[in-house]
Design an enzyme around this catalytic site. Structure first.
Site, PDB file in Angstrom:
ATOM      1  N   ASP A  77      43.265  34.542  40.504  1.00 22.36           N
ATOM      2  CA  ASP A  77      43.889  33.277  40.550  1.00 22.36           C
ATOM      3  C   ASP A  77      42.913  32.097  40.278  1.00 22.36           C
ATOM      4  OD1 ASP A  77      46.301  31.547  41.640  1.00 22.36           O
ATOM      5  OD2 ASP A  77      44.813  30.685  42.937  1.00 22.36           O
ATOM      6  N   GLU A 121      43.708  34.264  35.544  1.00 19.55           N
ATOM      7  CA  GLU A 121      44.317  33.051  35.122  1.00 19.55           C
ATOM      8  C   GLU A 121      43.280  32.167  34.740  1.00 19.55           C
ATOM      9  OE1 GLU A 121      47.687  30.578  37.477  1.00 19.55           O
ATOM     10  OE2 GLU A 121      46.072  30.756  38.596  1.00 19.55           O
TER      11      GLU A 121
END
Lengths: 107, 720
Positions: free
Chosen positions: B363, B400
């Site tokens: 993330d 990401e």
């Protein structure tokens, strides 16, 4: 219900009948019985769980210990487990390591 | 018993040795100096080795609790002689590992101007704890006065994996299904015995298998606190949670509240059982990991672990001692500090080896490439370490590739030959094309080829691109074509949260409607999205429920909703059976055709002597693609003889994508006689079951020269 574990040896089959709650306080007693059975070199370990009504992590650890202690050559049968106990065995994956049966007939 | 095996004799004598024996006694506990490594609490013969790092602390005390007790069972100060360097370690004997919870009191300076926030009144969670107590059952309100809310627990590593190990499916063959553990089975329609748990997900494996995906990407399953920042909606009074879990309490422990057996302390066993069963069904497991920040927030947040152990080491701090906030969540983990780098590596190695996890999605991974002061590094040591780590050698590493501080690295993320990226540009360009924006066919061509414009320049193949149109952030696929605007009022933030750049189209009506034509168009656009995603080079990722038209009622940021906005309504599988069937066959189509799954970029040339380039471009006229600014239609053909760079044999595949509002009469490329004739695999303009055919059962096309492609339709043909 208070925990109890009774060992009976018949024709090299170790049968342990479990009653009550198998949790952190009772797991050491179950472990003692497993060790008692192991020294008699059984060919099969049968765990009667019809009247076992609770299984906590500590109990599961002793079941795994039993599998390790007996060795791969000794089949373990879990008999009569129901409801939450059976569910716990399945959710923790232990059912893959043993034979789950509803009943057991002495040889 | 006497063994005749000489090796056994040696083992017997080893067993007689006593390596770990008590040398000290404090508060009735027998102790000895511990081993600095590994960090955390490790079971050793007769006891437990506790080891914790702090580079600025004065002293450290081990605090033991009986499980769930309010007051400590014992507090054992580490003798000064037990400290080596910055590590306090101690072996404690005769502990009942099943009933103990542990934490640390750490004393040190409190001087925020230089970044120190020690507080010996706090009992702190071990960053290396392998299980955490305190939030055992999802949604059970905690005791807010508890002095030790998150409690370290000891874990046995005795799980029977049999012959399981990570599957190592080639990344180009993956079809990733992003999902939330609780949302998948929490809805009553799931008929799950233990809704919202790892166990319930296990029971749904047959559905996942039948759908055809071969990888599940689990949104955070590390221990997090659903009550973090929990509140009631100001109008509805509904409870709002930290539902998605992008706020880590502990990196090594699975979330107990996701386990039906969490209240029994078996969350580790339950998650391992899930992984093992998924692997048995040839489904990989990727974990969404959040190393950019922790649940401690900024200086106003709670102190329960890292902040009290070594604030200055674990967090990026401004020169004034405040928290940098590149995560948008209050703090930023100091990932390129060597100590923090180690914990990240240790953590991922642990999950890969102990839980057999197949890969990780990071993330806001751009943060992992920032130096301790926030500047982007050209050669980030953490990313390099992860790329070359031996234990992680076969794990998928997916970034990401952006963060909340404005660092956007799609196409430029430091990859070290290993990293793949969530391709945000694929998402954006596909959305625009699907809804009929002009000027998108050029970008579409790049995205379909695995984005060589983004990855080709530095030698990265299509597998660097995780292609997706929807993910947990943003609209579901159904909502993409049902809403122009976000509708996030249920989040209690006056609709100010969530992105505004949705690139969505409501097809003429905002939200639900009974209008047949609008609903028909919406379904067709959903099918178009599935079709293009599944014929694109790269690695497709789909969002849980998009195969059956899941809606969030226009909410594009359901991070706090523990209700039907997130829960998958399994009734949709019947209501939208045509969508589910389409998705299933589209996945099967991809898996049946190696020409769609290459590790290397297409060349746009014929290097196999087949007479056709590996990929050729077409428009209304064959061989004449319309690249003009007003174009909304593009077709391409993949030559089967070039499949997987010519190492595999496949059928020829022709795909026409019409996002124009007009029907188009298109000319098909003529095939050589040995290529067979065109068969219709997909025509999203038709009603089910004529919209898609099971691979192998495609009907032959009547007119082999032309095709009438309706508005907003994707057609896929195969030649055999």
């Amino acid at each position: 219900m208070a925990f109890d574990a009774q060992l009976a040896m018949t024709n090299s089959v170790a049968k342990i009948t479990l009653i009550g709650s198998l949790d952190a306080s009772s797991a050491p007693r179950f472990k003692e019985v497993i060790e008692e059975a192991a020294v008699q070199s059984p060919t099969k370990l049968v765990l009667i769980m019809n009247n076992l009504d609770f299984l906590a992590s500590a109990g599961l650890r002793v079941l795994i210990f039993a599998k390790q202690k007996m060795g791969a050559a000794v089949d373990i049968y879990v008999v009569g487990s129901q409801g939450p106990v059976l569910g716990t065995l399945e959710m923790s994956g232990f059912h893959h390591s043993v034979y789950i049966q509803e009943t057991y007939v002495d040889a | 018993m006497t063994s005749t095996n000489p090796a056994a004799v040696r083992i017997d004598s080893l067993e007689a040795r006593i390596d770990y024996y008590p040398t000290h006694e404090i508060a009735g506990f027998r102790l000895r100096p511990g081993k600095p490594f590994p960090f955390g609490a490790t079971l050793v013969p007769g006891g437990v080795n506790f080891s914790v790092f702090s580079s600025h602390a004065f002293s450290c005390t081990l605090v033991l609790f009986e499980k769930g007790a309010d007051e400590p069972l014992a507090e054992i100060p580490f003798p000064d002689s037990f400290r080596i360097g910055h590590v306090w370690s101690m072996m404690v004997f005769d502990l009942n590992c099943e009933t103990i919870e542990y934490g640390y009191r750490i004393d040190g300076p409190f001087d925020t101007t230089v970044g120190h926030r020690f507080n010996k009144e706090k009992i702190l969670l071990d960053p290396y704890a392998k299980a955490v107590g305190g939030r055992d059952i999802w949604g059970t309100p905690p005791n807010w006065d508890n002095q030790f809310p998150y409690r370290g627990r000891l874990v046995f590593e005795d799980f029977d994996w049999e012959d399981d190990r990570p599957l190592e499916i080639p990344i180009e063959d993956l079809i990733i299904y992003e999902m939330h553990v609780r949302s998948f089975t929490r809805h009553a329609s799931s008929d799950a015995k233990h809704p919202g748990t790892f166990a319930a997900l296990k029971d749904k494996i047959p559905y996942i298998s039948e759908l055809g995906v071969n990888c599940v990407e689990l949104m955070p399953v590390y221990e997090f606190d659903e009550f973090e920042n929990s509140r009631r909606h100001p109008d509805s009074g509904e409870m709002l949670y930290n539902y998605w879990g992008y706020s880590t309490v502990n990196f090594f422990a699975p979330k107990a509240g996701y386990a039906a057996t969490g209240r029994l302390g078996m969350q580790v066993d339950e998650l391992k059982t899930l992984v093992k069963e998924l692997h048995k069904n040839n489904i990989e497991v990727i974990l969404d990991v959040v190393f950019n920040h922790t649940a401690e927030g900024d200086e106003r947040g709670p102190t329960f672990s890292f902040r009290g152990i070594d604030n200055k080491t674990y967090y990026m701090l401004t020169p004034e001692g405040y928290y940098y906030n590149f995560s948008g969540c209050g703090n930023t983990l100091n990932c390129n500090n060597p100590i923090v780098r180690s914990i990240v590596l240790d953590c991922l190695r642990y999950w890969a080896s102990e839980y057999h996890i197949d890969g990780f999605r990071f993330d806001l991974a751009a943060i992992l490439g920032r130096d301790p002061w926030g500047a982007p590094l050209s050669n980030p040591p953490l990313l390099e370490s992860l790329a070359f780590d031996p234990v992680l050698g076969k794990c998928k590493l997916i970034a990401e590739a952006w963060d909340a501080g404005g660092l956007y690295q799609v196409g430029s993320f430091p990859a070290f030959g290993r990293w793949a990226e969530w391709n945000g540009k694929y998402r954006d360009d596909l959305r625009c094309f699907l809804k009929g924006d002009a000027g998108k066919v050029g970008a579409l061509a790049q995205r379909i080829q695995g984005s060589p414009d983004l990855y080709g320049w530095n030698g990265r193949g299509p597998t660097a691109s995780i292609n997706f149109i929807t993910c947990h952030d943003g609209f579901t696929l159904y909502d993409m074509f049902a809403y122009n605007e976000k509708h996030n009022h249920a989040n209690g933030e006056n609709n100010n949260d969530g992105g505004n750049d949705n690139d969505s189209w409501n097809c003429g009506w905002e939200g639900e409607t009974d209008n047949f034509w609008i609903n028909d168009l919406r379904k067709r656009l959903i099918k178009n999205a599935w079709a293009i995603l599944m014929v694109s080079h790269g690695v497709p990722m789909v969002l849980m429920g998009d195969e059956m038209g899941r809606t969030q009622n226009g909410n594009n940021n359901t991070y706090c909703q523990d209700n039907g906005l997130n829960w998958l309504d399994w009734g949709l599988a019947g209501k939208n059976a045509d969508l589910l069937r389409f998705a299933k066959y589209m996945i099967a189509f991809r898996l049946a055709h190696p020409a769609l799954r290459s590790r290397y970029h297409l060349s746009n040339h014929d290097y196999m002597g087949s007479g056709y380039a590996d990929i050729s471009w077409h428009g209304e006229k064959a061989w004449c693609a319309d690249w003009s600014a007003e174009s909304r239609m593009l077709a391409f053909m993949l030559c089967g003889k070039h499949a997987k760079s010519g190492t595999a044999c496949d059928e020829y595949i022709y795909v026409a994508m019409n996002s124009h509002w007009d029907t188009k009469f298109i000319e098909l490329p003529v095939l050589a006689s040995d290529c067979g004739s065109w068969h219709v695999a997909v025509n999203s303009g038709m009603q089910s079951p004529e919209d898609i055919f099971e691979p192998g059962s495609e009907p032959v096309l009547g007119d082999q020269q032309h095709f009438l492609i309706p508005a907003y339709t994707v057609v896929v043909l195969v030649a055999r």
